[in-house]
Scaffold this motif. Structure first.
Motif, mmCIF file in Angstrom:
data_model
loop_
_atom_site.group_PDB
_atom_site.id
_atom_site.type_symbol
_atom_site.label_atom_id
_atom_site.label_comp_id
_atom_site.label_asym_id
_atom_site.label_seq_id
_atom_site.Cartn_x
_atom_site.Cartn_y
_atom_site.Cartn_z
ATOM 1 N N GLU A 7 -16.406 -26.642 -15.258
ATOM 2 C CA GLU A 7 -16.451 -28.093 -15.176
ATOM 3 C C GLU A 7 -15.773 -28.716 -16.396
ATOM 4 O OE1 GLU A 7 -20.570 -29.314 -14.965
ATOM 5 O OE2 GLU A 7 -20.710 -29.503 -17.148
ATOM 6 N N LEU A 8 -15.441 -29.948 -16.245
ATOM 7 C CA LEU A 8 -14.860 -30.762 -17.313
ATOM 8 C C LEU A 8 -15.666 -32.047 -17.396
ATOM 9 C CD1 LEU A 8 -11.147 -31.676 -17.932
ATOM 10 C CD2 LEU A 8 -12.778 -33.493 -17.452
ATOM 11 N N ASN A 26 -13.105 -38.931 -24.923
ATOM 12 C CA ASN A 26 -13.454 -37.533 -25.168
ATOM 13 C C ASN A 26 -13.273 -36.744 -23.881
ATOM 14 O OD1 ASN A 26 -15.632 -35.165 -25.260
ATOM 15 N ND2 ASN A 26 -15.148 -35.728 -27.364
ATOM 16 N N ILE A 27 -12.742 -35.518 -24.033
ATOM 17 C CA ILE A 27 -12.680 -34.561 -22.923
ATOM 18 C C ILE A 27 -13.217 -33.234 -23.433
ATOM 19 C CG2 ILE A 27 -11.189 -33.218 -21.404
ATOM 20 C CD1 ILE A 27 -9.337 -35.541 -21.165
ATOM 21 N N ASN A 28 -14.087 -32.617 -22.660
ATOM 22 C CA ASN A 28 -14.672 -31.347 -23.052
ATOM 23 C C ASN A 28 -14.696 -30.403 -21.857
ATOM 24 O OD1 ASN A 28 -16.083 -29.543 -24.870
ATOM 25 N ND2 ASN A 28 -17.913 -29.957 -23.649
ATOM 26 N N ALA A 29 -14.152 -29.206 -22.053
ATOM 27 C CA ALA A 29 -14.176 -28.186 -21.002
ATOM 28 C C ALA A 29 -13.987 -26.830 -21.666
ATOM 29 C CB ALA A 29 -13.074 -28.431 -19.975
ATOM 30 N N THR A 50 -19.422 -41.498 -17.738
ATOM 31 C CA THR A 50 -19.415 -40.071 -18.059
ATOM 32 C C THR A 50 -18.991 -39.349 -16.794
ATOM 33 O OG1 THR A 50 -21.183 -40.330 -19.686
ATOM 34 C CG2 THR A 50 -20.761 -38.105 -18.863
ATOM 35 N N LEU A 51 -17.768 -38.867 -16.800
ATOM 36 C CA LEU A 51 -17.151 -38.268 -15.612
ATOM 37 C C LEU A 51 -17.250 -36.748 -15.692
ATOM 38 C CD1 LEU A 51 -15.236 -38.285 -13.089
ATOM 39 C CD2 LEU A 51 -13.336 -38.310 -14.731
ATOM 40 N N THR A 52 -17.805 -36.146 -14.661
ATOM 41 C CA THR A 52 -17.861 -34.690 -14.566
ATOM 42 C C THR A 52 -16.959 -34.235 -13.428
ATOM 43 O OG1 THR A 52 -20.155 -34.658 -15.366
ATOM 44 C CG2 THR A 52 -19.339 -32.679 -14.260
ATOM 45 N N VAL A 53 -15.978 -33.420 -13.760
ATOM 46 C CA VAL A 53 -15.083 -32.839 -12.753
ATOM 47 C C VAL A 53 -15.577 -31.428 -12.470
ATOM 48 C CG1 VAL A 53 -12.721 -32.168 -12.203
ATOM 49 C CG2 VAL A 53 -13.148 -34.232 -13.569
#
Length: 376
Positions: free
Chosen positions: A249-250, A235-238, A184-187
């Protein structure tokens, strides 16, 4: 109607959506106890597990399965109710018919037959069942293996009943599985107004070049037994939902399906290095679902299962390491040889899941033959 069909129908009627067992395990325990199996109910957290054994010492041959099923989706989309088994055109329909209540029923019937005809068989035969395979799989076979390690219970060979066949029973067996590493990557960015980008930092823009690099990376070349490691973003969510706000954040869900040509540690390090090389401000939570495993060519169980498919199905099975993961990933690290053999997998997790009645009636013969050749 054969006993395996009757038992499969009875199991399908039980609404055992993961992690619920809905009475499947007590039903099976009663049947196996009646033919002399020792029964151990192992409950961890909210999960029921069953370990049934017959014999003592020697080679320990285990059959492995699960009684839980995935949710049905909208039941009105099913041709017949998902928890009311129905036969049409030679197929038995119902949630879990293929994945994997049919295999569980076949294992039970095969084990009953084997111990009745071989009451003094050498070695130990066992059945390990869980109600936590389709879900998070924390308190199922994973925790059973921890328990076995503490008490010194070993497994030498394991047949997993996951649906493995492509078009007909016996045409494909799994001789291994790839590992699965998720993250789970948080940018991290800085939220702001889209009209003032100099006062904000858009994490979508930051991540885009790094994502392209991650997707283009050749992680390894695979080997003779496994395809190359794959990387996917699921999945990508931002964003806030407003078109005039730069998000702060993304969050992206990523996954590696990896072969024995790579290690989880190496993949983690290389992925994070790519993110750093593109100046991405990030944090990441990694989860290793399981390492890759392989039944060594020439292993006894592998040769037995191949021989059974040839002799009883009239087919030389493809020996594959494809597909997703199974609970075999927890058994293999015990030093066990693990092979997966089950019915056609074309409808698993789908609306109108079904299994061939003819294949299901033959499956106990295959499992019983494995018992006879391994322990008879």
């Amino acid at each position: 109607m054969s006993s395996v069909i009757d038992l499969t129908r009875d199991l399908i009627r039980r609404r055992s959506v993961t992690p619920e067992d809905a009475g499947c395990l007590p039903l099976i325990a009663d049947r196996l106890s009646a033919v002399g199996f020792r029964i151990e109910h192992l409950r961890f957290g909210d999960v029921d597990n069953l370990w049934a054994t017959h014999g003592a010492g020697g080679t320990v041959l285990a059959f492995l399965g699960h009684t839980d099923v995935v949710p049905t989706g909208p039941e009105e989309n099913w041709t017949s109710p998902p928890f009311e088994p129905a036969e049409r055109n030679g197929l038995l329909y119902g949630r879990g018919a293929a994945d994997m209540k049919g295999s569980v029923a076949a294992m039970v019937v095969a084990l009953e037959r084997f111990v009745v005809s071989h009451p003094d068989h050498p070695g130990t035969v066992g059945l390990l069942l869980t109600s936590d395979e389709e879900g998070v799989a924390l308190h199922g076979v994973r925790e059973v293996v921890d328990h076995f390690t503490k008490i010194g219970q070993r497994i030498d060979a394991c047949v997993v009943g996951e649906p493995s066949a492509r078009e007909r029973l016996g045409d494909l067996i799994r001789v291994g599985r790839r590992g699965s590493l998720s993250g789970t990557l948080t940018v991290h960015g800085v939220q702001g107004h889209v009209a003032y980008p100099d006062k904000a930092k858009n994490p979508i823009h930051s991540f885009a070049p790094a994502l392209a690099a991650l997707a283009a990376e050749r992680w390894d070349e695979g080997n003779a037994d496994f395809p190359p490691t794959s990387f996917q973003v699921s999945n990508i969510n931002a964003g806030t939902g407003a078109n005039n706000v730069i998000p702060g954040e993304l969050v992206a869900l990523i996954n590696f399906r990896f072969s024995t040509a790579s290690t989880a540690d190496d993949l983690r390090e290389r992925a994070e290095a790519i993110l750093r090389a593109h100046d991405v401000a990030f944090s990441i939570d990694w989860h290793l679902s399981g390492h890759p495993f392989l039944a060594t060519p020439g292993g006894r169980l592998r040769e037995v299962v191949v021989g059974v498919c040839r002799d009883l199905c009239g087919i030389d099975p493809e020996q594959s390491t494809g597909g997703g993961t199974s609970d075999g990933r927890f058994i293999a690290p015990m030093g066990a040889e693990v092979i997966e053999l089950g019915p056609v997998n074309a409808t698993i997790h789908k609306v109108d899941e079904c299994v061939s009645v003819a294949d299901l009636e033959r499956l106990p013969d295959l499992y019983e033959a494995i018992c006879q050749r391994m322990l008879g």
